[in-house]
Design a protein around this motif. Structure first.
Motif, PDB file in Angstrom:
ATOM      1  N   GLN A 125      -8.565  10.704  -1.608  1.00 17.82           N
ATOM      2  CA  GLN A 125      -9.550  10.890  -2.838  1.00 17.82           C
ATOM      3  C   GLN A 125      -8.584  10.420  -4.054  1.00 17.82           C
ATOM      4  OE1 GLN A 125     -10.524  14.761  -3.902  1.00 17.82           O
ATOM      5  NE2 GLN A 125     -11.629  14.257  -6.008  1.00 17.82           N
ATOM      6  N   LEU A 126      -8.877   9.423  -4.999  1.00 19.25           N
ATOM      7  CA  LEU A 126      -8.181   9.020  -6.109  1.00 19.25           C
ATOM      8  C   LEU A 126      -8.790   9.329  -7.281  1.00 19.25           C
ATOM      9  CD1 LEU A 126      -7.507   5.309  -4.631  1.00 19.25           C
ATOM     10  CD2 LEU A 126      -5.656   7.026  -5.447  1.00 19.25           C
ATOM     11  N   SER A 127      -7.995   9.249  -8.304  1.00 16.01           N
ATOM     12  CA  SER A 127      -8.603   9.180  -9.732  1.00 16.01           C
ATOM     13  C   SER A 127      -7.655   8.385 -10.520  1.00 16.01           C
ATOM     14  CB  SER A 127      -8.707  10.721 -10.383  1.00 16.01           C
ATOM     15  OG  SER A 127      -7.584  11.398 -10.017  1.00 16.01           O
TER      16      SER A 127
ATOM     17  N   ALA B 226       0.833  -1.000  -0.054  1.00 17.00           N
ATOM     18  CA  ALA B 226      -0.001  -0.078  -0.050  1.00 17.00           C
ATOM     19  C   ALA B 226       0.834   1.122   0.015  1.00 17.00           C
ATOM     20  CB  ALA B 226      -0.845  -0.076   1.282  1.00 17.00           C
ATOM     21  N   LEU B 227       0.449   2.189  -0.477  1.00 19.49           N
ATOM     22  CA  LEU B 227       0.974   3.578  -0.037  1.00 19.49           C
ATOM     23  C   LEU B 227       0.671   3.988   1.330  1.00 19.49           C
ATOM     24  CD1 LEU B 227       2.412   6.188  -1.408  1.00 19.49           C
ATOM     25  CD2 LEU B 227       0.064   7.080  -1.991  1.00 19.49           C
ATOM     26  N   THR B 228       1.869   4.243   1.747  1.00 20.97           N
ATOM     27  CA  THR B 228       1.897   3.883   3.400  1.00 20.97           C
ATOM     28  C   THR B 228       2.510   5.305   4.023  1.00 20.97           C
ATOM     29  OG1 THR B 228       1.789   1.640   3.303  1.00 20.97           O
ATOM     30  CG2 THR B 228       2.318   2.529   5.223  1.00 20.97           C
ATOM     31  N   ARG B 229       1.935   5.643   5.087  1.00 21.03           N
ATOM     32  CA  ARG B 229       2.589   6.755   5.779  1.00 21.03           C
ATOM     33  C   ARG B 229       3.232   6.240   7.264  1.00 21.03           C
ATOM     34  NH1 ARG B 229      -0.370  12.550   6.322  1.00 21.03           N
ATOM     35  NH2 ARG B 229       0.349  12.374   4.152  1.00 21.03           N
ATOM     36  N   TRP B 230       4.522   6.796   7.550  1.00 19.77           N
ATOM     37  CA  TRP B 230       5.271   6.312   8.642  1.00 19.77           C
ATOM     38  C   TRP B 230       5.304   7.611   9.349  1.00 19.77           C
ATOM     39  CZ3 TRP B 230      10.063   2.552   7.564  1.00 19.77           C
ATOM     40  CH2 TRP B 230       9.438   1.350   7.663  1.00 19.77           C
TER      41      TRP B 230
ATOM     42  N   ALA C   4      -1.542   1.491 -15.130  1.00 19.42           N
ATOM     43  CA  ALA C   4      -2.484   2.684 -14.679  1.00 19.42           C
ATOM     44  C   ALA C   4      -1.709   3.657 -13.900  1.00 19.42           C
ATOM     45  CB  ALA C   4      -3.394   1.981 -13.715  1.00 19.42           C
ATOM     46  N   LEU C   5      -2.194   4.847 -14.111  1.00 22.13           N
ATOM     47  CA  LEU C   5      -1.590   6.008 -13.414  1.00 22.13           C
ATOM     48  C   LEU C   5      -2.531   6.542 -12.431  1.00 22.13           C
ATOM     49  CD1 LEU C   5       0.397   8.360 -13.079  1.00 22.13           C
ATOM     50  CD2 LEU C   5      -0.706   9.643 -14.877  1.00 22.13           C
ATOM     51  N   LEU C   6      -2.157   6.632 -11.163  1.00 19.33           N
ATOM     52  CA  LEU C   6      -3.014   7.226 -10.175  1.00 19.33           C
ATOM     53  C   LEU C   6      -2.875   8.615  -9.675  1.00 19.33           C
ATOM     54  CD1 LEU C   6      -3.259   3.961  -7.625  1.00 19.33           C
ATOM     55  CD2 LEU C   6      -4.740   4.606  -9.697  1.00 19.33           C
ATOM     56  N   ARG C   7      -3.954   9.313  -9.247  1.00 15.98           N
ATOM     57  CA  ARG C   7      -3.438  10.590  -8.566  1.00 15.98           C
ATOM     58  C   ARG C   7      -4.155  10.573  -7.179  1.00 15.98           C
ATOM     59  NH1 ARG C   7      -6.071  15.285  -7.286  1.00 15.98           N
ATOM     60  NH2 ARG C   7      -5.100  17.184  -7.475  1.00 15.98           N
ATOM     61  N   ILE C   8      -3.407  10.790  -6.168  1.00 14.11           N
ATOM     62  CA  ILE C   8      -4.139  10.853  -4.871  1.00 14.11           C
ATOM     63  C   ILE C   8      -3.805  12.027  -4.035  1.00 14.11           C
ATOM     64  CG2 ILE C   8      -2.003   9.717  -3.849  1.00 14.11           C
ATOM     65  CD1 ILE C   8      -3.971   8.013  -2.191  1.00 14.11           C
ATOM     66  N   ASN C   9      -4.967  12.267  -3.210  1.00 20.40           N
ATOM     67  CA  ASN C   9      -4.735  13.507  -2.292  1.00 20.40           C
ATOM     68  C   ASN C   9      -4.494  12.650  -1.253  1.00 20.40           C
ATOM     69  OD1 ASN C   9      -5.170  15.389  -0.316  1.00 20.40           O
ATOM     70  ND2 ASN C   9      -6.738  16.562  -1.319  1.00 20.40           N
TER      71      ASN C   9
ATOM     72  N   PRO D  45       4.551  19.948   3.240  1.00 20.19           N
ATOM     73  CA  PRO D  45       3.161  19.175   3.113  1.00 20.19           C
ATOM     74  C   PRO D  45       2.621  19.297   1.475  1.00 20.19           C
ATOM     75  CG  PRO D  45       3.291  20.862   5.065  1.00 20.19           C
ATOM     76  CD  PRO D  45       4.697  20.944   4.283  1.00 20.19           C
ATOM     77  N   TYR D  46       2.034  18.528   1.152  1.00 18.75           N
ATOM     78  CA  TYR D  46       1.371  18.417  -0.161  1.00 18.75           C
ATOM     79  C   TYR D  46       0.005  17.912  -0.228  1.00 18.75           C
ATOM     80  CZ  TYR D  46       2.602  13.417  -0.212  1.00 18.75           C
ATOM     81  OH  TYR D  46       2.742  12.146   0.235  1.00 18.75           O
ATOM     82  N   ASP D  47      -0.568  18.038  -1.176  1.00 20.53           N
ATOM     83  CA  ASP D  47      -2.080  17.716  -1.379  1.00 20.53           C
ATOM     84  C   ASP D  47      -2.422  16.685  -2.596  1.00 20.53           C
ATOM     85  OD1 ASP D  47      -2.071  19.358  -3.304  1.00 20.53           O
ATOM     86  OD2 ASP D  47      -3.387  20.667  -2.100  1.00 20.53           O
ATOM     87  N   ARG D  48      -1.314  16.274  -3.330  1.00 17.04           N
ATOM     88  CA  ARG D  48      -1.330  15.438  -4.517  1.00 17.04           C
ATOM     89  C   ARG D  48       0.112  15.092  -4.992  1.00 17.04           C
ATOM     90  NH1 ARG D  48      -1.615  19.387  -9.938  1.00 17.04           N
ATOM     91  NH2 ARG D  48       0.055  20.591  -9.339  1.00 17.04           N
ATOM     92  N   ALA D  49      -0.113  13.645  -5.268  1.00 15.79           N
ATOM     93  CA  ALA D  49       0.801  12.890  -5.816  1.00 15.79           C
ATOM     94  C   ALA D  49       0.529  11.966  -6.837  1.00 15.79           C
ATOM     95  CB  ALA D  49       1.405  12.055  -4.829  1.00 15.79           C
ATOM     96  N   TRP D  50       1.244  11.418  -7.763  1.00 16.11           N
ATOM     97  CA  TRP D  50       0.858  10.674  -8.793  1.00 16.11           C
ATOM     98  C   TRP D  50       1.866   9.458  -8.834  1.00 16.11           C
ATOM     99  CZ3 TRP D  50       2.251  15.815  -9.314  1.00 16.11           C
ATOM    100  CH2 TRP D  50       1.073  16.555  -9.607  1.00 16.11           C
ATOM    101  N   TYR D  51       1.320   8.194  -9.134  1.00 18.94           N
ATOM    102  CA  TYR D  51       2.080   6.986  -8.887  1.00 18.94           C
ATOM    103  C   TYR D  51       1.470   5.964 -10.083  1.00 18.94           C
ATOM    104  CZ  TYR D  51      -0.902   5.027  -5.207  1.00 18.94           C
ATOM    105  OH  TYR D  51      -1.680   4.681  -4.445  1.00 18.94           O
ATOM    106  N   LEU D  52       2.295   4.826 -10.180  1.00 19.39           N
ATOM    107  CA  LEU D  52       1.817   3.993 -10.902  1.00 19.39           C
ATOM    108  C   LEU D  52       1.374   2.731 -10.458  1.00 19.39           C
ATOM    109  CD1 LEU D  52       4.729   3.790 -13.866  1.00 19.39           C
ATOM    110  CD2 LEU D  52       2.668   5.336 -13.710  1.00 19.39           C
TER     111      LEU D  52
END
Length: 496
Positions: free
Chosen positions: A401-403, A325-329, A391-396, A362-369
């Motif tokens: 929120q995902l697209s 998962a995209l994870t926060r430590w 697939a390309l994802l954009r996440i807040n 601090p940021y409010d959007r990132a992109w990853y595959l």
């Protein structure tokens, strides 16, 4: 060997192409945004010669640098080998002389002591110079206008580390580049060199520390006040290497660690915090501070994603069973005992990107595959794990929120680069290469595909591309890439 092995490291988008060429005025479908003026540089591993061993891997292939150059609505393309010491020695011999990945004990005796790096991982722009980097050696400077190799870069003799990361971090406000090299003192040493170069590209600080074990530190992150080194239990072993074995083997029973120090401080201030057991990560998205808490967002998996690193450690986990998962430590730096608090942010994936302006903030959007769960047909073969992302994802990361941007059936997608649009401010564009099968997905020759460069609105990726640039070629798998504007290219140290 006399021929390329038909393993996953040499088929699909890993098929050797071995071509240097230039294409002018590529076909464009749609309209190129006016902000896209500059060059998209890409790192492309591609063997110049058949390997010495059947079980060679994609990470061991010669580095090429490719460039999509945009000017006045027209696009040119060029690709050349990075002329490392290794590449030139093998070119002269007409055959491979260097053996297994990061194992000098398997080399031809004629190249003993020569630089083994293939400079195949990341193009890095800093201080008006372009470098091609790979973490097992120092970077090589490349002329950004001609793609000619200028030579190995050691900051005019000041850099003592034998290695340079493929993932430096550049502070958007100061322009400084923070970087490191592990195994800095030689093969399988615990030495890590932590370095800072000023905005003009001058090395101003280098200091060394030991990591808890000899791990592959592929990436790291900075915040406004800290330098952070996440390490994971994929370890090197000198005895194994001397016996002709793999450089890296994953250990499922060992903990991960987070090393945190003041970014302008002394390495004696480093604090090591034990993390989850057996996990792995190659790329961190970003890091930032929230009061006294440091957050590190990373593409985490429950084991090493590279099969050959798992196998070397005796781990039998099929690729499709790996969880992540995209994870926060998060770490409260004022706590009596520092500890990692973990929470998931988004679906699994990798090859992540944030805009340069929020690096370490601090940021409010990132992109990853990632992989599209509703994709029609199997993924395209290739890349270091054997199957490409589709697939390309954009996440807040604040809201979850995902697209998603889908690709054509059976297609592959590479890591995007972000282009700022001054007219829009907080917007911009993404550039990403798409490899599309020429026949039915999963049928026929897996090396038969066509590569395009797509331009996508960064905040509306679900709409798909606003422009497609067709190469008419099958491009070999990209690792990482970087965007350099015309303003930066015009001010570069090297001229065309």
């Amino acid at each position: 060997m006399g021929a390329f092995p038909q393993t996953i490291h040499f088929i699909g988008t890993n098929t050797p192409r071995q071509q240097e060429y230039r294409l002018e005025n590529l076909e464009v479908e749609g309209e190129i945004p006016s902000a896209v003026e500059g060059t998209f540089f890409r790192a492309v591993p591609d063997n110049a010669h058949e390997p010495m061993f059947e079980n060679d891997i994609a990470l061991n292939h010669d580095g090429m640098i490719s460039a999509f150059s945009f000017k006045g609505g027209k696009v040119d393309f060029a690709i050349r080998y990075v002329e490392t010491e290794r590449y030139l020695a093998e070119k002269e011999a007409g055959r491979a002389l260097f053996g297994r990945y990061r194992n000098p004990f398997t080399d031809d005796p004629s190249v003993k002591g020569k630089d083994r790096t293939v400079a195949n991982t990341t193009p890095v722009w800093h201080g008006g110079r372009l470098f091609m980097t790979k973490e097992d050696g120092r970077g090589y400077e490349v002329n950004p206008h001609t793609l000619e190799t200028e030579g190995r870069w050691d900051y005019e003799g000041k850099l003592k580390s034998e290695t340079f990361t493929a993932h430096p971090r550049i502070d958007p406000e100061t322009g400084e580049m923070f970087f490191f090299g592990y195994e800095a003192g030689g093969l399988c040493t615990l030495d890590v060199a932590y370095c800072i170069a000023d905005k003009d590209g001058n090395l101003v600080k280098e200091q060394w520390f030991d990591q808890p074990y000899c791990s592959t530190i592929h990436d790291f992150v900075i915040t406004e006040n800290y330098a952070i080194f996440p390490i994971f239990p994929t370890l090197a072993d000198l005895d194994r290497i001397k016996e002709g074995g793999a450089h890296w083997a994953h250990h499922q029973d060992l903990p991960s660690y987070l090393g945190i120090m003041p970014r302008y401080g002394d390495v004696s201030e480093m604090k090591w915090i034990e993390g989850p057991i057996g996990v792995s990560c190659f790329h961190e998205v970003n890091a930032f501070e929230e009061g006294d808490t440091v957050h590190v967002d990373l593409c985490l998996t429950d084991t090493n994603a590279f099969q050959f690193m798992r196998e070397a450690g005796g781990i039998d986990i099929p690729q499709q069973e790996i969880q992540g998962a995209l994870t926060r430590w998060s770490v409260d730096m004022t706590a009596d005992t520092l500890a990692i608090e973990e929470r998931p942010l988004g679906p699994p994936g990798d090859l992540c990107r944030v805009e340069d302006a929020v690096q370490g903030r601090p940021y409010d959007r990132a992109w990853y595959l990632s992989m599209n769960p509703d994709a029609k047909g199997p993924p395209m073969l290739g890349g270091p794990v054997g199957a490409n992302f589709n697939a390309l994802l954009r996440i807040n990361p604040n809201t979850g929120q995902l697209s998603m941007m889908e690709t054509p059936p059976g297609a592959a997608i590479s890591e995007p680069a972000h282009v700022v649009d001054p007219a829009e401010g907080h917007g911009g564009w993404l550039l990403t290469t798409i490899d599309i099968p020429n026949g039915p997905p999963g049928a026929g020759d897996p090396s038969d595909y066509s590569s395009e460069l797509w331009i996508v609105e960064a905040d509306a990726i679900e709409k798909g591309p606003v422009a497609k640039i067709r190469t008419g070629k099958a491009l070999r798998s990209q690792v990482h890439g970087t965007w350099v504007s015309h303003a930066k290219l015009d001010a570069s140290v090297r001229k065309g």
